[in-house]
Design a protein around this motif. Structure first.
Motif, PDB file in Angstrom:
ATOM      1  N   ALA A 137      34.893  45.308  33.430  1.00 15.63           N
ATOM      2  CA  ALA A 137      34.466  44.429  32.339  1.00 15.63           C
ATOM      3  C   ALA A 137      35.235  43.109  32.366  1.00 15.63           C
ATOM      4  O   ALA A 137      34.684  42.048  32.098  1.00 15.63           O
ATOM      5  N   LEU A 138      36.514  43.193  32.718  1.00 15.59           N
ATOM      6  CA  LEU A 138      37.351  41.979  32.764  1.00 15.59           C
ATOM      7  C   LEU A 138      37.171  41.215  34.078  1.00 15.59           C
ATOM      8  O   LEU A 138      37.764  40.170  34.279  1.00 15.59           O
TER       9      LEU A 138
ATOM     10  N   VAL B 251      45.374  48.314  28.126  1.00 15.72           N
ATOM     11  CA  VAL B 251      45.213  47.894  26.726  1.00 15.72           C
ATOM     12  C   VAL B 251      43.737  47.894  26.336  1.00 15.72           C
ATOM     13  O   VAL B 251      43.342  48.475  25.321  1.00 15.72           O
ATOM     14  N   LEU B 252      42.899  47.262  27.160  1.00 14.79           N
ATOM     15  CA  LEU B 252      41.471  47.261  26.833  1.00 14.79           C
ATOM     16  C   LEU B 252      40.921  48.690  26.898  1.00 14.79           C
ATOM     17  O   LEU B 252      40.093  49.086  26.079  1.00 14.79           O
ATOM     18  N   GLY B 253      41.423  49.465  27.858  1.00  9.18           N
ATOM     19  CA  GLY B 253      41.003  50.863  27.951  1.00  9.18           C
ATOM     20  C   GLY B 253      41.315  51.620  26.657  1.00  9.18           C
ATOM     21  O   GLY B 253      40.505  52.416  26.182  1.00  9.18           O
ATOM     22  N   SER B 254      42.476  51.352  26.081  1.00  9.32           N
ATOM     23  CA  SER B 254      42.854  51.984  24.812  1.00  9.32           C
ATOM     24  C   SER B 254      41.886  51.574  23.708  1.00  9.32           C
ATOM     25  O   SER B 254      41.460  52.396  22.894  1.00  9.32           O
TER      26      SER B 254
ATOM     27  N   GLU C  50      49.990  42.603  35.731  1.00  2.71           N
ATOM     28  CA  GLU C  50      49.349  42.058  34.533  1.00  2.71           C
ATOM     29  C   GLU C  50      47.954  42.657  34.348  1.00  2.71           C
ATOM     30  O   GLU C  50      47.569  43.046  33.240  1.00  2.71           O
ATOM     31  N   TYR C  51      47.198  42.752  35.435  1.00  3.61           N
ATOM     32  CA  TYR C  51      45.847  43.286  35.329  1.00  3.61           C
ATOM     33  C   TYR C  51      45.883  44.771  34.963  1.00  3.61           C
ATOM     34  O   TYR C  51      45.028  45.252  34.223  1.00  3.61           O
ATOM     35  N   GLU C  52      46.832  45.494  35.517  1.00  2.00           N
ATOM     36  CA  GLU C  52      46.930  46.925  35.191  1.00  2.00           C
ATOM     37  C   GLU C  52      47.212  47.109  33.705  1.00  2.00           C
ATOM     38  O   GLU C  52      46.629  47.969  33.045  1.00  2.00           O
ATOM     39  N   THR C  53      48.129  46.284  33.183  1.00  2.00           N
ATOM     40  CA  THR C  53      48.447  46.392  31.756  1.00  2.00           C
ATOM     41  C   THR C  53      47.230  46.044  30.917  1.00  2.00           C
ATOM     42  O   THR C  53      46.922  46.723  29.933  1.00  2.00           O
TER      43      THR C  53
ATOM     44  N   TYR D  25      39.667  36.682  29.500  1.00  2.00           N
ATOM     45  CA  TYR D  25      39.299  36.643  30.912  1.00  2.00           C
ATOM     46  C   TYR D  25      40.261  35.731  31.664  1.00  2.00           C
ATOM     47  O   TYR D  25      40.751  34.757  31.125  1.00  2.00           O
ATOM     48  N   HIS D  26      40.451  36.044  32.928  1.00  2.00           N
ATOM     49  CA  HIS D  26      41.177  35.124  33.806  1.00  2.00           C
ATOM     50  C   HIS D  26      40.165  34.159  34.414  1.00  2.00           C
ATOM     51  O   HIS D  26      38.979  34.437  34.437  1.00  2.00           O
ATOM     52  N   SER D  27      40.656  33.052  34.924  1.00  2.00           N
ATOM     53  CA  SER D  27      39.706  32.112  35.530  1.00  2.00           C
ATOM     54  C   SER D  27      39.055  32.784  36.736  1.00  2.00           C
ATOM     55  O   SER D  27      39.689  33.565  37.444  1.00  2.00           O
ATOM     56  N   ASN D  28      37.804  32.474  36.934  1.00  2.00           N
ATOM     57  CA  ASN D  28      37.017  33.181  37.937  1.00  2.00           C
ATOM     58  C   ASN D  28      35.963  32.238  38.484  1.00  2.00           C
ATOM     59  O   ASN D  28      35.123  31.742  37.752  1.00  2.00           O
ATOM     60  N   LYS D  29      36.059  31.978  39.782  1.00  2.00           N
ATOM     61  CA  LYS D  29      35.100  31.023  40.350  1.00  2.00           C
ATOM     62  C   LYS D  29      33.817  31.707  40.812  1.00  2.00           C
ATOM     63  O   LYS D  29      32.890  31.055  41.256  1.00  2.00           O
ATOM     64  N   TYR D  30      33.794  33.021  40.706  1.00  2.00           N
ATOM     65  CA  TYR D  30      32.591  33.758  41.096  1.00  2.00           C
ATOM     66  C   TYR D  30      31.707  33.947  39.876  1.00  2.00           C
ATOM     67  O   TYR D  30      32.176  33.968  38.745  1.00  2.00           O
ATOM     68  N   SER D  31      30.422  34.107  40.136  1.00  2.00           N
ATOM     69  CA  SER D  31      29.504  34.330  39.020  1.00  2.00           C
ATOM     70  C   SER D  31      29.447  35.825  38.713  1.00  2.00           C
ATOM     71  O   SER D  31      29.835  36.656  39.531  1.00  2.00           O
TER      72      SER D  31
END
Ligand SMILES: [Zn+2]
Length: 474
Positions: A143-144, A201-204, A194-197, A36-42
């Protein structure tokens, strides 16, 4: 092809057993690890934002009402969701899958799970796996938590469009009578390379776990290229389709495809059924017919140059033209040498040279913008503070309220005038941001923003004229 893959896998198994003497499943050891990337939202924020956006989206999209097609797409979607690795599952998320009756090859998903798949995408895919690949990619963004992660990184006006836009419902609802919904950019934020990649990858990985060969996702890029590409959306302009094709195939080599691939006769039957409906309208046609339509993951009209704005602009013309915004929800006069751009739910009027992108998000150096913000607060002052906080969060902490707040009027109603200072993300120059807020009859906040560098005073009189010209028709 299949034999070759099995062979490689055996070598890999042998190698891992030798080196690692591990009991962990192969897939865990070999596949690319994603974090996960840092995320300040819940997580709950994702759900809330997505729900609000979905409500708006569905008031604008012509959904295909066909229970058989709908059931089929939901079926595939559920299989994919069940295959999301546990570390990326959120019990709060509710994935849903709906078919939009549009011809363009596109699909998008909103934070927290609502997904929309264009009919054109299902018709153009060559196999169920290709369609599932697009869905797995979109599920991965959800999901990410890419939407709120990107908002966390915060580009001020990208975020303004994002959070303020998505959180705010626009004019409309039964009480608003003739007012139609304002433009709605589902994609808030254009995802980074980066997010598209990561989503590829996770999609695969999700595909393999669900019993689909991930190479089908790669093949979808070939299919799309042959169709002349998509207009944004799933087929983002970055990374390039050939890079994505190669990256997914590389990942596929490390994955074990679970048994249980579905017989794709279902897919053929669904495609045939869809073709029986005749030709779906394109998004452009839907837009021309009066409905504003999102273009997928890319922002607004796609007219933003990829480079940052130069900030070198002409003086505002002394000639003004009156423009209707939010599908007639309001009228405003703007200098005739400015152009109109949609950014999220906001509409911008800007001179050439004043708009562009920084890190894939829209940035403006000069211009005026209008939007509607939904606050639970019925007090204008407090709702305005809430809105300012939203803007400030997205401004890399550079935005400050610099003057006192003044009462004024806009469109004959009480308004608040707030001056803020900021540092422009593209030019690094100090800028003044004027914010004028007033309330609609339904309690939502209608706002105007005017931005220009601090030392360019010649914009002030244009902004005054624009502000005085605003007519709200609620
Ligand atoms: Zn994507």
């Amino acid at each position: 092809m299949i034999r070759k893959l099995v062979f490689k896998r055996q070598i890999l198994v042998a190698w891992i057993t030798l080196v690692a003497i591990s009991v962990m499943p192969l897939s865990v050891l070999a596949q690319t690890q994603i974090k996960y990337h840092s995320n300040k939202y819940s997580v709950q924020d994702d759900v809330q934002l997505g729900r609000e956006a979905a409500r708006q989206a569905e008031s604008q999209f012509p959904l295909l009402r066909d229970s058989q097609v709908q059931g089929y797409v939901e079926d595939v979607g559920r299989r994919l969701v069940a295959a999301i690795p546990s570390e990326f599952q959120h019990s709060e998320f509710q994935y849903s899958f709906k078919v939009v009756n549009a011809r363009d090859i596109n699909a998008f998903a909103l934070p927290g799970g609502p997904m929309y798949v264009n009919r054109g995408m299902i018709e153009q895919a060559r196999t169920e796996g290709e369609m599932a690949g697009v869905m797995a990619h979109e599920i991965s963004h959800v999901a990410l938590r890419h939407g709120t992660a990107q908002a966390t990184k915060g580009q001020k006006y990208g975020l303004l469009a994002g959070i303020a836009g998505i959180a705010g419902t626009i004019f409309g609802g039964p009480a608003a009578g003739q007012l139609a919904q304002a433009p709605f950019a589902v994609y808030l934020l254009k995802f980074s390379r980066e997010y598209e990649t990561e989503a590829d990858v996770l999609g695969s990985q999700i595909m393999a776990r669900a019993g689909y060969d991930p190479r089908e996702l790669a093949n979808m890029f070939r299919t799309l290229e042959q169709q002349g590409g998509g207009g944004g959306g799933f087929l983002s302009d970055h990374p390039s389709p050939s890079d994505r094709y190669a990256r997914i195939n590389r990942e596929a080599q490390m994955l074990r495809v679970n048994a249980g691939m579905r017989d794709s006769r279902d897919f053929a039957r669904i495609q045939q059924k869809l073709r029986g409906y005749g030709t779906a309208p394109t998004m452009a046609e839907i837009q021309r017919s009066g409905q504003r339509y999102p273009v997928g993951e890319n922002t607004g009209s796609g007219n933003y140059p990829n480079n940052p704005p130069s900030g070198r602009v002409q003086y505002p013309s002394s000639r003004f033209q009156t423009v209707s915004i939010f599908n007639g929800g309001a009228q405003v006069s703007v200098p005739s040498n400015w152009r109109e751009l949609n950014e999220g739910n906001a509409v911008w009027f800007v001179p050439e040279g004043a708009y562009g992108q920084v890190n894939g998000q829209a940035v403006f150096t000069h211009g005026a913008s209008f939007g509607v913000y939904q606050s639970n607060n019925r007090n204008l002052q407090r709702a305005t503070e809430e809105l300012i906080n939203n803007f400030a969060q997205g401004s890399n902490n550079n935005m400050r309220v610099s003057g006192g707040q003044q009462r004024t009027t806009m469109s004959g109603r009480t308004a608040l005038f707030t001056t803020l200072s900021n540092v422009n993300e593209a030019t690094g120059r100090p800028e003044n941001v004027r914010l004028i807020t007033t309330q609609l009859q339904n309690g939502q906040v209608f706002y105007m923003i005017a931005v220009a560098p601090q030392n360019e005073r010649n914009f002030e009189s244009a902004f005054d004229t624009i502000m005085r010209s605003v007519r709200i028709n609620d």
